[in-house]
Design a protein around this motif. Structure first.
Motif, PDB file in Angstrom:
ATOM      1  N   ASN A   3       0.824  -1.211   0.000  1.00  0.00           N
ATOM      2  CA  ASN A   3       0.000   0.000   0.000  1.00  0.00           C
ATOM      3  C   ASN A   3       0.860   1.263   0.000  1.00  0.00           C
ATOM      4  O   ASN A   3       0.512   2.253  -0.632  1.00  0.00           O
ATOM      5  N   LYS A   6       2.113   1.879  -3.502  1.00  0.00           N
ATOM      6  CA  LYS A   6       1.015   2.352  -4.353  1.00  0.00           C
ATOM      7  C   LYS A   6       0.722   3.822  -4.079  1.00  0.00           C
ATOM      8  O   LYS A   6       0.502   4.598  -5.002  1.00  0.00           O
ATOM      9  N   TYR A  39      -5.880   4.742 -11.608  1.00  0.00           N
ATOM     10  CA  TYR A  39      -5.116   3.810 -10.788  1.00  0.00           C
ATOM     11  C   TYR A  39      -5.575   3.857  -9.337  1.00  0.00           C
ATOM     12  O   TYR A  39      -5.697   2.818  -8.689  1.00  0.00           O
ATOM     13  N   VAL A  43      -7.139   0.765  -7.085  1.00  0.00           N
ATOM     14  CA  VAL A  43      -6.581   0.381  -5.780  1.00  0.00           C
ATOM     15  C   VAL A  43      -7.692   0.384  -4.731  1.00  0.00           C
ATOM     16  O   VAL A  43      -7.784  -0.531  -3.908  1.00  0.00           O
TER      17      VAL A  43
END
Length: 50
Positions: A3, A6, A39, A43
């Motif tokens: 995470n 990301k 994106y 997620v």
């Protein structure tokens, strides 16, 4: 990707998009903002489905 990675990736795309917009590269900034938005939605949906 974790995470944290990301989040860093989305943040870098967003900051690069802002910098491109300021320097007058509007097509590149539009692509980067769009990619960051798509994106980040992917997620978020992946987190909700887990």
């Amino acid at each position: 990707m974790s995470n944290f990675n990301k989040d860093i990736f989305i943040g870098l795309m967003f900051i690069t998009g802002i910098w491109s917009f300021i320097s007058g590269q509007f097509i590149i900034s539009t692509v980067l903002f769009g990619a960051a938005a798509i994106y980040s939605n992917i997620v978020i949906r992946a987190k909700l489905n887990d």
